[in-house]
Design a protein around this motif. Structure first.
Motif, mmCIF file in Angstrom:
data_model
loop_
_atom_site.group_PDB
_atom_site.id
_atom_site.type_symbol
_atom_site.label_atom_id
_atom_site.label_comp_id
_atom_site.label_asym_id
_atom_site.label_seq_id
_atom_site.Cartn_x
_atom_site.Cartn_y
_atom_site.Cartn_z
ATOM 1 N N VAL A 88 0.845 -1.204 0.000
ATOM 2 C CA VAL A 88 0.000 0.000 0.000
ATOM 3 C C VAL A 88 0.875 1.247 0.000
ATOM 4 N N SER A 89 1.885 1.253 0.859
ATOM 5 C CA SER A 89 2.765 2.420 0.949
ATOM 6 C C SER A 89 3.440 2.717 -0.379
ATOM 7 N N ARG A 90 3.970 1.652 -1.017
ATOM 8 C CA ARG A 90 4.660 1.838 -2.298
ATOM 9 C C ARG A 90 3.685 2.240 -3.408
ATOM 10 N N ALA A 91 2.474 1.696 -3.370
ATOM 11 C CA ALA A 91 1.479 2.036 -4.390
ATOM 12 C C ALA A 91 1.100 3.513 -4.310
ATOM 13 N N LEU A 92 0.945 4.006 -3.101
ATOM 14 C CA LEU A 92 0.614 5.424 -2.945
ATOM 15 C C LEU A 92 1.791 6.313 -3.353
ATOM 16 N N ASP A 93 3.011 5.852 -3.071
ATOM 17 C CA ASP A 93 4.191 6.578 -3.569
ATOM 18 C C ASP A 93 4.164 6.630 -5.095
ATOM 19 N N ALA A 94 3.849 5.485 -5.716
ATOM 20 C CA ALA A 94 3.800 5.414 -7.186
ATOM 21 C C ALA A 94 2.758 6.375 -7.732
ATOM 22 N N ALA A 95 1.604 6.455 -7.069
ATOM 23 C CA ALA A 95 0.543 7.356 -7.523
ATOM 24 C C ALA A 95 1.030 8.805 -7.534
ATOM 25 N N ASP A 96 1.712 9.195 -6.464
ATOM 26 C CA ASP A 96 2.254 10.568 -6.407
ATOM 27 C C ASP A 96 3.272 10.803 -7.519
ATOM 28 N N LEU A 97 4.116 9.807 -7.764
ATOM 29 C CA LEU A 97 5.145 9.941 -8.796
ATOM 30 C C LEU A 97 4.523 10.013 -10.188
ATOM 31 N N PHE A 98 3.485 9.216 -10.418
ATOM 32 C CA PHE A 98 2.795 9.276 -11.718
ATOM 33 C C PHE A 98 2.169 10.650 -11.943
ATOM 34 N N ARG A 99 1.631 11.232 -10.888
ATOM 35 C CA ARG A 99 1.048 12.577 -11.043
ATOM 36 C C ARG A 99 2.136 13.605 -11.355
ATOM 37 N N THR A 100 3.291 13.443 -10.732
ATOM 38 C CA THR A 100 4.411 14.328 -11.049
ATOM 39 C C THR A 100 4.785 14.190 -12.523
ATOM 40 N N ALA A 101 4.676 12.971 -13.038
ATOM 41 C CA ALA A 101 4.979 12.704 -14.446
ATOM 42 C C ALA A 101 3.788 13.001 -15.358
ATOM 43 N N GLU A 102 2.723 13.570 -14.800
ATOM 44 C CA GLU A 102 1.528 13.980 -15.553
ATOM 45 C C GLU A 102 0.822 12.797 -16.210
ATOM 46 N N ASP A 103 0.786 11.661 -15.502
ATOM 47 C CA ASP A 103 0.061 10.483 -15.971
ATOM 48 C C ASP A 103 -1.035 10.174 -14.944
ATOM 49 N N ALA A 104 -2.164 10.878 -15.084
ATOM 50 C CA ALA A 104 -3.253 10.753 -14.109
ATOM 51 C C ALA A 104 -3.862 9.359 -14.128
ATOM 52 N N ARG A 105 -3.923 8.733 -15.289
ATOM 53 C CA ARG A 105 -4.535 7.404 -15.367
ATOM 54 C C ARG A 105 -3.725 6.377 -14.577
ATOM 55 N N SER A 106 -2.413 6.365 -14.763
ATOM 56 C CA SER A 106 -1.586 5.412 -14.025
ATOM 57 C C SER A 106 -1.609 5.706 -12.527
ATOM 58 N N ALA A 107 -1.699 6.993 -12.179
ATOM 59 C CA ALA A 107 -1.811 7.366 -10.765
ATOM 60 C C ALA A 107 -3.082 6.775 -10.163
ATOM 61 N N ALA A 108 -4.183 6.911 -10.886
ATOM 62 C CA ALA A 108 -5.451 6.358 -10.413
ATOM 63 C C ALA A 108 -5.370 4.837 -10.285
ATOM 64 N N ASN A 109 -4.734 4.206 -11.250
ATOM 65 C CA ASN A 109 -4.572 2.754 -11.225
ATOM 66 C C ASN A 109 -3.819 2.308 -9.972
ATOM 67 N N ALA A 110 -2.750 3.057 -9.643
ATOM 68 C CA ALA A 110 -1.957 2.708 -8.464
ATOM 69 C C ALA A 110 -2.788 2.857 -7.190
ATOM 70 N N GLU A 111 -3.591 3.903 -7.109
ATOM 71 C CA GLU A 111 -4.418 4.118 -5.923
ATOM 72 C C GLU A 111 -5.528 3.076 -5.823
ATOM 73 N N ILE A 112 -6.088 2.684 -6.948
ATOM 74 C CA ILE A 112 -7.101 1.619 -6.929
ATOM 75 C C ILE A 112 -6.479 0.319 -6.413
ATOM 76 N N PHE A 113 -5.253 0.040 -6.862
ATOM 77 C CA PHE A 113 -4.553 -1.146 -6.368
ATOM 78 C C PHE A 113 -4.365 -1.064 -4.850
ATOM 79 N N ALA A 114 -3.942 0.119 -4.360
ATOM 80 C CA ALA A 114 -3.759 0.286 -2.912
ATOM 81 C C ALA A 114 -5.068 0.057 -2.174
ATOM 82 N N GLY A 115 -6.179 0.565 -2.724
ATOM 83 C CA GLY A 115 -7.485 0.367 -2.100
ATOM 84 C C GLY A 115 -7.877 -1.093 -2.057
#
Length: 591
Positions: free
Chosen positions: A498-525
């Motif tokens: 969960v911790s790493r998935a949420l980190d990934a979501a933040d990093l994807f948003r920094t990279a301007e990839d909102a879809r992958s960020a959402a995917n990572a957060e859904i995985f964490a959920g």
């Protein structure tokens, strides 16, 4: 084509769409050789043919010019004899050049230009081709003597000095670089302008523009190119100047102007048979069109480049065909890509560059894999890997094994995938050229191992992440972090996942990839749901799709998770509301 000036018959539909112009260029009839009515027209055609490395045609044009109306005029005759002798020298036929040069020298004496005749007789072929180092020293001394003589006579510079300076500049560029060349070329241009020798001045200014560009003086180079285009010049010179303008505009991110100049250059070069120049200009058009996502124009431009290279029988045709195949792959034109790449591969040992064949096999593998022919793809990649290993290109061989590993993994042939990934990693470790290959190999193998519950993969992923942080993009760092998260859940570490998935979501948003960020957060959920932490799961799933409302598949997945989380919290009424939202969403997707 007939006419006094060769360029007069060239249509320049500057307002036509780029793709239309490229289609016209691609399907234009390929004439063998053109004709002119006068000696002046033949001079243009001879220069154009020589510039296009069609030396036999250049010699024929010069001879025809000598027999054409105006061929007996002294200046025309001198120019035609210069071209003819120069072409023989370019072909390495000094025996054929000597009598032509002697005829020109005799004509100079007949006209009373004895000084010029003496210098040309003394220097001979030095004025007709690139001089060697010793000849360069001779030319330098002669230039100093001529300057002194001109100054004593009160002359601003003689034509023979301009000739000597032009040849000396070629040698100086080779030995000392563009900065040392510029004063020589500028002096030659000044003399030619003073004598109103427009044809020679166009060529000298072309050399000046290229030297300025090499010296980093792009704006001055652009200005000189514009002066050439504003004055009389043959199509080869005009094509060269428009290519230079395209290069400058491209370097300064003026893409629209660069495209216009590059396609105009390709048109001019093709019209006068400068095949190498036309291929180069078309390749620039292709790259620019691809950069602005004009897929149709990019493909057409690569086709023009290939056509021109093949007409000129240049070995670069294979590399340009490879670029065409790769462009078609990028545009998902897999069948067309297969045809182009298979043609390269089928040439077999006829290719001078085996690496090009290896890269064609790589592309061919991707083309057939996308057409659901995995066995063929794996065979192509295996052959490519062998070629690259024989050529001592371990990074390219690694890419072939990584591609085979990815395809095998997608087919659930995990042991085969592991073998390819391990070989890819071994080869990537040998390469010092591209850390991206090593990152890809570590990432691929680490992801496969952790996915199967093998903790050995964690070290590979951690190393991949460290390398990506030093050498990769923000998105790559995010992607590897996401893979670590998914590996941790396979290894039974839900909290870490969960911790790493949420980190990934933040990093994807920094990279301007909102879809992958959402995917990572859904995985964490989803992981939180598995861990029985329904309240946290519902909050994360609700937040996950706040920025991707148009991504119906992600919204549906998040809604399903939220419904599950709410039911676990005995919030049936709210879950029912979300279930209705989910039903409406699914109906909309089916409509």
């Amino acid at each position: 084509m007939t006419g006094e000036h060769a360029e007069s018959q060239v249509e320049m539909p500057g307002t036509a769409p780029l793709a239309t112009r490229l289609k016209a260029l691609l399907h234009a009839p390929q004439v063998t050789e053109t004709t002119a009515k006068t000696a002046r027209g033949w001079i243009d055609l001879a220069y154009e043919a020589a510039y296009g490395e069609r030396y036999a045609a250049a010699a024929d044009a010069a001879r025809a010019g000598l027999q054409a109306p105006g061929g007996d005029t002294s200046e025309n005759r001198l120019m035609l004899l210069r071209v003819l002798s120069g072409v023989h020298e370019m072909r390495g036929d000094s025996d054929a050049s000597a009598p032509v040069l002697a005829e020109r020298i005799a004509l100079l004496r007949q006209l009373g230009r004895t000084r010029q005749a003496r210098i040309e007789e003394d220097l001979g072929a030095m004025l007709l081709r690139e001089p060697d180092a010793v000849e360069g020293e001779i030319l330098s001394r002669v230039a100093e003597e001529l300057r002194a003589e001109d100054a004593e006579a009160g002359s601003a510079g003689s034509l023979v000095l301009a000739d000597v300076l032009s040849s000396l500049a070629v040698r100086t560029l080779h030995d000392s670089g563009p900065e040392a060349t510029l004063p020589l070329v500028k002096e030659s241009c000044r003399i030619l302008a003073a004598h109103d020798r427009q044809e020679a001045l166009a060529g000298a200014r072309m050399f000046l523009a290229h030297s300025l560009l090499l010296a980093g003086e792009s704006e001055e180079a652009l200005s000189v190119a514009e002066s050439v285009l504003a004055a009389p010049a043959n199509r080869a010179v005009r094509g060269a100047m428009q290519m230079l303008r395209a290069t400058v505009h491209h370097g300064q991110d003026r893409t629209a102007q660069a495209l216009e100049e590059a396609v105009a250059s390709a048109e001019l070069y093709a019209a006068c048979g400068v095949r190498r120049g036309s291929a180069s200009a078309a390749a620039l058009v292709a790259g620019l069109a691809s950069a602005v996502e004009d897929e149709e124009s990019a493909v057409l431009a690569w086709q023009v480049a290939v056509q021109q290279a093949e007409l000129g029988e240049f070995p670069e045709a294979a590399v340009l065909s490879l670029a065409l195949g790769q462009q078609l792959l990028e545009g998902d034109e897999y069948r067309e890509a297969e045809k182009v790449l298979d043609r390269i591969v089928s040439r077999g040992q006829n290719l001078q560059d085996s690496s090009t064949r290896g890269k064609a096999l790589m592309g061919l593998g991707h083309a057939v894999a996308q057409q659901k022919r995995p066995t063929e793809a794996l065979a192509h990649w295996q052959e490519a890997a062998e070629i690259f290993l024989n050529d001592d290109e371990p990074d390219e061989a690694a890419r072939a094994h990584l591609a085979a590993g990815a395809l095998s993994a997608s087919l659930e042939k995990l042991e085969t995938a592991r073998e390819h990934y391990e070989m890819g990693l071994e080869l990537a470790e040998q390469s010092q050229e591209d850390p991206a290959v090593l990152v890809q190999a570590l990432h691929s193998l680490g992801h496969l191992l952790t996915r199967e519950g093998d903790s050995a993969g964690t070290a590979h992923l951690d190393r991949a992440l460290s390398l990506a942080q030093d050498h990769g993009t923000d998105w790559l760092v995010a992607d590897i972090t996401d893979s670590i998260a998914r590996g941790l859940i396979a290894l039974g570490n839900g909290t870490g996942a969960v911790s790493r998935a949420l980190d990934a979501a933040d990093l994807f948003r920094t990279a301007e990839d909102a879809r992958s960020a959402a995917n990572a957060e859904i995985f964490a959920g989803q992981v939180l749901l598995q861990m029985g932490r329904a309240d946290e799961a519902e909050a994360i799933l609700r937040m996950a799709v706040s920025d991707v409302g148009e991504e119906d598949d992600l919204v549906a997945e998040a809604l399903e998770g939220r419904i599950d989380a709410l039911m676990r919290q005995d919030k049936a009424e709210e879950a029912a509301r979300l279930r209705r939202d989910l039903t409406r969403l699914k109906r909309r997707r089916q409509a």
